[in-house]
Write an enzyme that holds these catalytic residues in place. Structure first.
Site, PDB file in Angstrom:
ATOM      1  N   ARG A   1     -33.037   1.886   2.992  1.00 41.98           N
ATOM      2  CA  ARG A   1     -32.448   2.449   4.213  1.00 41.98           C
ATOM      3  C   ARG A   1     -33.390   2.212   5.384  1.00 41.98           C
ATOM      4  O   ARG A   1     -34.514   2.732   5.383  1.00 41.98           O
ATOM      5  CB  ARG A   1     -32.204   3.942   4.036  1.00 41.98           C
ATOM      6  CG  ARG A   1     -31.540   4.643   5.218  1.00 41.98           C
ATOM      7  CD  ARG A   1     -31.381   6.130   4.927  1.00 41.98           C
ATOM      8  NE  ARG A   1     -30.614   6.365   3.710  1.00 41.98           N
ATOM      9  CZ  ARG A   1     -30.570   7.533   3.065  1.00 41.98           C
ATOM     10  NH1 ARG A   1     -31.258   8.573   3.521  1.00 41.98           N
ATOM     11  NH2 ARG A   1     -29.836   7.656   1.960  1.00 41.98           N
TER      12      ARG A   1
ATOM     13  N   HIS B   1     -36.010   6.341   0.866  1.00 44.71           N
ATOM     14  CA  HIS B   1     -35.175   5.143   0.859  1.00 44.71           C
ATOM     15  C   HIS B   1     -35.792   4.028   1.709  1.00 44.71           C
ATOM     16  O   HIS B   1     -35.609   2.846   1.403  1.00 44.71           O
ATOM     17  CB  HIS B   1     -33.786   5.469   1.410  1.00 44.71           C
ATOM     18  CG  HIS B   1     -32.881   6.159   0.439  1.00 44.71           C
ATOM     19  ND1 HIS B   1     -32.138   5.479  -0.505  1.00 44.71           N
ATOM     20  CD2 HIS B   1     -32.591   7.468   0.276  1.00 44.71           C
ATOM     21  CE1 HIS B   1     -31.423   6.345  -1.198  1.00 44.71           C
ATOM     22  NE2 HIS B   1     -31.679   7.559  -0.758  1.00 44.71           N
TER      23      HIS B   1
ATOM     24  N   ASP C   1     -29.312   5.648  -4.601  1.00 39.98           N
ATOM     25  CA  ASP C   1     -28.306   6.692  -4.794  1.00 39.98           C
ATOM     26  C   ASP C   1     -27.167   6.098  -5.616  1.00 39.98           C
ATOM     27  O   ASP C   1     -26.582   5.075  -5.220  1.00 39.98           O
ATOM     28  CB  ASP C   1     -27.747   7.173  -3.454  1.00 39.98           C
ATOM     29  CG  ASP C   1     -28.773   7.897  -2.603  1.00 39.98           C
ATOM     30  OD1 ASP C   1     -29.751   8.414  -3.163  1.00 39.98           O
ATOM     31  OD2 ASP C   1     -28.584   7.946  -1.368  1.00 39.98           O
TER      32      ASP C   1
ATOM     33  N   GLU D   1     -30.552  16.539  -5.290  1.00 37.78           N
ATOM     34  CA  GLU D   1     -29.458  15.573  -5.236  1.00 37.78           C
ATOM     35  C   GLU D   1     -29.352  14.841  -6.573  1.00 37.78           C
ATOM     36  O   GLU D   1     -30.214  14.037  -6.909  1.00 37.78           O
ATOM     37  CB  GLU D   1     -29.683  14.568  -4.104  1.00 37.78           C
ATOM     38  CG  GLU D   1     -29.723  15.205  -2.726  1.00 37.78           C
ATOM     39  CD  GLU D   1     -30.097  14.228  -1.624  1.00 37.78           C
ATOM     40  OE1 GLU D   1     -29.943  14.602  -0.439  1.00 37.78           O
ATOM     41  OE2 GLU D   1     -30.535  13.099  -1.930  1.00 37.78           O
TER      42      GLU D   1
ATOM     43  N   HIS E   1     -29.843  10.839  -6.616  1.00 40.35           N
ATOM     44  CA  HIS E   1     -30.991  10.263  -5.918  1.00 40.35           C
ATOM     45  C   HIS E   1     -32.172  10.055  -6.871  1.00 40.35           C
ATOM     46  O   HIS E   1     -32.666  11.011  -7.472  1.00 40.35           O
ATOM     47  CB  HIS E   1     -31.379  11.222  -4.777  1.00 40.35           C
ATOM     48  CG  HIS E   1     -32.572  10.852  -3.979  1.00 40.35           C
ATOM     49  ND1 HIS E   1     -32.505  10.640  -2.620  1.00 40.35           N
ATOM     50  CD2 HIS E   1     -33.873  10.683  -4.310  1.00 40.35           C
ATOM     51  CE1 HIS E   1     -33.714  10.360  -2.152  1.00 40.35           C
ATOM     52  NE2 HIS E   1     -34.560  10.386  -3.170  1.00 40.35           N
TER      53      HIS E   1
END
Length: 227
Positions: free
Chosen positions: A96, A141, A148, A206, A209
């Protein structure tokens, strides 16, 4: 010695021996997942409007996913492991860009923008997203070795029921929650155990993740676009 410690060098050698293509990521040491995984499905939410912000996110110029070569090699091992049980991976996000994280921060700081609240954070006040760790100034990320993902039936492509959807902000998405059924817990555990076996560690808040424990760039936050 763990499986990942024994076989990761071989998997890396196989990845590194592949000829470079014209569409390699802009940053060396990274690969497109669709060039190394065989059965994975993709749902790149941040390249479109189906996400908690409600619009395409800065830095996602194409609906493809990137990871470091090391994380991709470990994910190949996860894929092969799960295939033995008739399961495949469905991947939502990988590397990301920092500019995307910055956009999340700007969104989280705007209390008026709640257009996706009913779907992604119905029980959470937007003002608490920073405090509760759902939004951060920096994301793992951006170091390139976090992914994910969920599980699907390898034949039909149907997602296994995990009790909550990807990017749902709330306690029901936490590992170990008592808010989901026995079967949903088993499904999450199937994913968790497969990722643990091949060198990934989970994030407690999460279920989707995971980060490679031996990530190659633990202190570097990249900002090259996904294109």
């Amino acid at each position: 010695m763990s499986w990942i410690a024994r076989f990761l060098p071989l998997l890396l050698l196989l990845l590194l021996s592949q000829p470079l293509r014209a569409d390699q990521p802009a940053q060396g040491g990274f690969v497109y997942l669709d060039q190394v995984l065989k059965s994975a499905r993709y749902d790149v939410r941040y390249a479109g409007s189906d996400n908690f912000v409600g619009e395409p996110i800065d830095g996602y110029a194409t609906a493809r996913l990137i990871l470091t070569r090391e994380a991709a090699a470990a994910l190949v091992a996860v894929e092969q492991d799960l295939a033995l049980s008739g399961l495949a991976l469905k991947i939502f996000d990988g590397y990301r860009p920092q500019r995307a994280v910055d956009e999340f921060r700007r969104w989280a700081s705007d209390p008026q923008d709640t257009r996706q609240k009913s779907r992604y954070y119905p029980g959470i006040d937007k003002s608490t997203l920073f405090r509760d760790g759902y939004i951060a100034k920096r994301s793992g990320h951006s170091r390139g070795s976090t992914v994910d993902l969920t599980l699907v039936d390898i034949g039909s492509g149907a997602e296994l029921d995990m009790g909550s959807t990807f990017d749902f902000f709330g306690p029901i998405s936490h590992h170990g929650t008592a808010l989901i059924s026995v079967q949903q817990t088993r499904n999450r555990e199937t994913l968790r155990q497969a990722m643990l076996r091949h060198g990934f560690e989970p994030y407690s808040a999460e279920w989707w993740h995971y980060t490679l424990k031996t990530e190659p760039y633990p202190d570097t936050y990249f900002d090259f676009p996904v294109q």
